[in-house]
Design a protein around this motif. Structure first.
Motif, short mmCIF file in Angstrom:
data_model
loop_
_atom_site.label_atom_id
_atom_site.label_comp_id
_atom_site.label_asym_id
_atom_site.label_seq_id
_atom_site.Cartn_x
_atom_site.Cartn_y
_atom_site.Cartn_z
N SER A 22 -1.52 -3.59 -6.22
CA SER A 22 -2.83 -2.97 -7.08
C SER A 22 -3.10 -1.54 -6.15
O SER A 22 -3.49 -0.47 -6.81
CB SER A 22 -4.12 -3.77 -6.63
OG SER A 22 -4.34 -4.11 -5.22
N ASN A 23 -2.38 -1.36 -5.03
CA ASN A 23 -2.29 -0.22 -4.06
C ASN A 23 -1.24 0.58 -4.26
O ASN A 23 -1.09 1.45 -3.31
CB ASN A 23 -2.96 -0.36 -2.75
CG ASN A 23 -4.41 -0.85 -2.77
OD1 ASN A 23 -5.41 -0.20 -3.58
ND2 ASN A 23 -4.85 -2.00 -1.90
N ALA A 24 -0.26 0.23 -5.38
CA ALA A 24 1.19 0.97 -5.36
C ALA A 24 1.01 1.82 -6.60
O ALA A 24 0.85 1.29 -7.71
CB ALA A 24 2.21 0.07 -5.61
N HIS A 25 0.53 3.15 -6.37
CA HIS A 25 0.10 4.10 -7.57
C HIS A 25 1.46 4.70 -8.40
O HIS A 25 1.34 5.25 -9.20
CB HIS A 25 -0.72 5.18 -7.12
CG HIS A 25 -1.84 4.67 -6.29
ND1 HIS A 25 -2.84 3.95 -7.09
CD2 HIS A 25 -2.29 4.42 -5.08
CE1 HIS A 25 -3.99 3.34 -6.25
NE2 HIS A 25 -3.68 3.94 -5.11
N TYR A 26 2.69 4.25 -7.57
CA TYR A 26 3.76 5.10 -8.25
C TYR A 26 5.06 4.04 -8.04
O TYR A 26 5.29 3.74 -6.85
CB TYR A 26 4.08 6.42 -7.97
CG TYR A 26 5.32 7.00 -8.50
CD1 TYR A 26 5.37 7.47 -9.98
CD2 TYR A 26 6.52 7.01 -7.92
CE1 TYR A 26 6.13 7.94 -10.43
CE2 TYR A 26 7.57 7.47 -8.47
CZ TYR A 26 7.52 7.86 -9.82
OH TYR A 26 8.69 8.29 -10.49
N ASN A 45 0.89 -1.19 -0.05
CA ASN A 45 -0.07 0.03 0.00
C ASN A 45 0.88 1.21 -0.03
O ASN A 45 1.75 1.40 1.00
CB ASN A 45 -0.92 0.07 1.46
CG ASN A 45 -1.93 -1.04 1.26
OD1 ASN A 45 -2.75 -1.12 0.23
ND2 ASN A 45 -1.99 -1.95 2.15
N SER A 92 -1.51 -1.18 -10.57
CA SER A 92 -2.13 -0.24 -10.80
C SER A 92 -2.03 0.23 -12.19
O SER A 92 -0.92 -0.04 -12.64
CB SER A 92 -2.11 0.99 -9.78
OG SER A 92 -0.67 1.36 -9.99
N PRO A 93 -2.85 1.10 -13.03
CA PRO A 93 -2.41 1.46 -14.14
C PRO A 93 -1.25 2.28 -14.49
O PRO A 93 -0.47 1.94 -15.33
CB PRO A 93 -3.65 2.32 -14.53
CG PRO A 93 -4.84 1.80 -13.60
CD PRO A 93 -4.16 1.63 -12.42
N SER A 94 -0.77 2.95 -13.50
CA SER A 94 0.42 3.71 -13.72
C SER A 94 1.75 2.72 -13.36
O SER A 94 2.68 2.97 -14.25
CB SER A 94 0.49 4.93 -12.64
OG SER A 94 0.28 4.21 -11.46
N VAL A 95 1.52 1.73 -12.49
CA VAL A 95 2.68 0.97 -12.41
C VAL A 95 2.67 -0.26 -13.55
O VAL A 95 3.84 -0.43 -14.06
CB VAL A 95 2.46 -0.03 -10.89
CG1 VAL A 95 3.34 -1.26 -10.86
CG2 VAL A 95 2.83 0.91 -9.88
N SER A 96 1.48 -0.30 -14.10
CA SER A 96 1.42 -1.39 -15.31
C SER A 96 2.00 -0.84 -16.52
O SER A 96 3.07 -1.30 -17.43
CB SER A 96 -0.18 -1.58 -15.62
OG SER A 96 -0.52 -2.41 -14.97
N ASP A 124 3.24 4.06 -2.38
CA ASP A 124 4.25 4.20 -3.50
C ASP A 124 5.51 3.29 -3.17
O ASP A 124 5.99 3.21 -2.05
CB ASP A 124 4.76 5.66 -3.88
CG ASP A 124 3.51 6.57 -4.20
OD1 ASP A 124 2.71 5.97 -4.72
OD2 ASP A 124 3.70 7.80 -3.88
#
Length: 120
Positions: A50-54, A17, A83-87, A19
């Motif tokens: 999934s909860n890592a946004h960066y 959870n 997450s989309p940004s990590v993907s 960055d």
């Protein structure tokens, strides 16, 4: 970053959870993976990001080091639902070809089952 972990069917399940930036508290994730492998003979790991946004390059390095550690021991590491940004970062760095990326915990446990792992 905060993480929680559990062991299910000899698989280390980690939920991240926040960055993943390689800060000192993020390094604890690597230490957890190492200690579980050495102390409990755990060689399979699923990391829910999934909860890592960066994620930055140092965060990627932590994931790669865990993957290398486990693969060298005959195991495997999978990533769950980035997450989309990590993907996007995984695609840009082509690490999506190195890590198996799965949708949920159930898929990860199935992929890491002894039968599945033996065929990899």
């Amino acid at each position: 970053m905060i993480y929680h972990h559990e062991i299910t069917d000899d698989v280390l399940l980690v939920s991240v959870n926040g960055d993943l930036l390689g800060l000192p508290e993020d390094q604890k994730l690597l230490h957890l993976a190492e200690s579980q492998m050495l102390e409990n003979n755990i060689t399979r790991c699923a990391i829910d990001i999934s909860n890592a946004h960066y994620i930055n390059s140092t965060g990627l390095t932590i994931l790669i080091r865990i993957l290398t550690l486990y693969r060298n021991a005959g195991g495997e590491v999978v990533l769950i639902n980035p997450s989309p940004s990590v993907s996007k970062v995984l695609v840009i760095t082509k690490l999506n070809a190195i890590f198996q990326v799965l949708k949920n915990k159930e898929e990860a446990l199935n992929a890491l089952s002894t039968k599945q792992l033996a065929s990899v």
